[in-house]
Design an enzyme around this catalytic site. Structure first.
Site, PDB file in Angstrom:
ATOM      1  CB  SER A 171      -0.946  -0.031   1.207  1.00 54.53           C
ATOM      2  OG  SER A 171      -1.855   1.031   1.164  1.00 54.53           O
ATOM      3  CG  HIS A 197      -4.268  -1.032  -0.578  1.00 52.01           C
ATOM      4  ND1 HIS A 197      -3.928  -1.071   0.759  1.00 52.01           N
ATOM      5  CD2 HIS A 197      -4.861  -2.233  -0.841  1.00 52.01           C
ATOM      6  CE1 HIS A 197      -4.306  -2.236   1.272  1.00 52.01           C
ATOM      7  NE2 HIS A 197      -4.859  -2.957   0.325  1.00 52.01           N
ATOM      8  CG  ASP A 293      -5.774  -5.739   2.722  1.00 53.06           C
ATOM      9  OD1 ASP A 293      -6.383  -6.801   2.966  1.00 53.06           O
ATOM     10  OD2 ASP A 293      -5.681  -5.258   1.580  1.00 53.06           O
TER      11      ASP A 293
END
Length: 347
Positions: A171, A197, A293
């Site tokens: 991310s 992401h 995540d």
């Protein structure tokens, strides 16, 4: 206290962002400006912990101002931009120059979007405040072994199917980390599937730019793609990506679905599918990023026989996702980014 400075030519954006960020007692808006020229005048007396920056503005564009920030006093920058094709490509360039996050800004319904995205902006500012944005000098320990001899680009129609699979989740800070890894791989590396992401359309621009600078083929994943040697597939923004086995071949499924860990695409969704489809024939890598995540999915990969790796804190921009995976017991090995290259190439 996290001090924020907003640079955007929209009075609505400046006003609403100030209102929603001020709801967090740990965030303070110390200034705003309608363009970088006005911002520069105000910044002679104050300097924030985080910038929120538009791209298309009068007198000086956001990219030029970003370069100025990074050269004078490197500071976390969040790009808040629309999804026009030109701006998507420019936003990806901004990430390469050091921006730590991109937030999609619609061209219509802007005020409602900003108000509904309160948690998104607050979380992004909090993550950015912890980011390391100084220029990294990654010394690659495997560089001598990864000379690519100017090999030709992979032809998707001719290359063999991979029997090994690399799954990467990342991310904040991931765009730079992925470029560092992928540009050093040659066409004999296993197939790679990636969740970064990033908003819709930005992923396509990101994949296209990587494809221009890598020896391997890099593309935004499409539903039904067959995973092949010497190729990397990036999950499209606003879609989940899964891997499934058809015969002896790994294929990609791109699908809608609810947010997982507040993300779509989700690293957990990818890792869970890889655990089921590939087992010990996969390697899972969790890299720089905020939140948790990927931690559960990486644990599932480890339990299925896959070797799992977390990027170390020193080389992360934000040591959130790797830390959560480590705490969960999902990680076999912790490595600096420079060591991860060889783990991908020689699996």
């Amino acid at each position: 206290m996290i001090q924020v400075f907003i640079v955007d030519d929209s009075a609505v954006v400046r006003q609403v962002l100030t209102q929603i960020l001020n709801k967090d007692p740990e965030i303070e808006i110390i200034g705003f400006a309608s363009d970088p020229i006005f911002a520069s005048e105000k910044l002679s007396s104050v300097w924030p912990d985080v910038f929120i920056l538009d791209i298309e503005m009068p007198r000086m564009d956001g990219i030029s101002f970003l370069k100025k920030i990074m050269s004078e006093k490197p500071t976390p920058v969040i790009i808040c931009s629309s999804l026009a094709e030109k701006e998507s490509e420019t936003a990806v360039l901004a990430m390469k120059l050091g921006a730590v996050d991109i937030i999609e800004k619609p061209k219509v319904g802007l005020k409602n979007f900003l108000e509904e995205s309160e948690i998104l902006f607050i979380d992004s500012v909090r993550a950015a405040s912890n980011a390391r944005v100084k220029t990294h000098s990654f010394q690659n320990d495997d560089s001598k072994f990864l000379e690519n001899h100017k090999q030709p680009k992979t032809d998707f129609s001719k290359i063999d199917t991979t029997d090994k699979l690399i799954a990467i989740g990342t991310s904040t800070g991931g765009t730079q980390a992925l470029e560092f890894i992928l540009t050093q791989l040659n066409i004999h590396c296993p197939g790679i599937v990636i969740v970064q992401h990033m908003p819709e359309k930005f992923t396509e621009a990101f994949a296209n730019r990587l494809n221009q600078v890598c020896k391997i083929q890099v593309k935004e994943a499409k539903d039904g793609d067959r995973v092949q040697l010497g190729s990397a597939y990036i999950a499209p923004g606003n879609k989940h990506m899964e891997i499934y086995l058809s015969g002896a071949q790994f294929h990609i499924r791109v699908l809608d679905g609810p947010l997982v860990n507040r993300h779509r695409p989700s690293v957990d969704t990818l890792f869970h599918s890889v655990a089921k489809a590939a087992g010990k024939n996969a390697k899972g890598i969790i890299m720089t990023g905020m939140g948790n995540d990927g931690a559960n999915g990486l644990l599932k990969m480890k339990q299925s026989g896959a070797h799992t790796i977390a990027q170390d804190e020193a080389s992360c921009v934000v040591f959130g996702m790797p830390k959560e995976a480590i705490l969960k017991g999902a990680v076999n090995t912790i490595l600096p980014l420079s060591k991860i290259v060889g783990e991908v190439q020689y699996f």
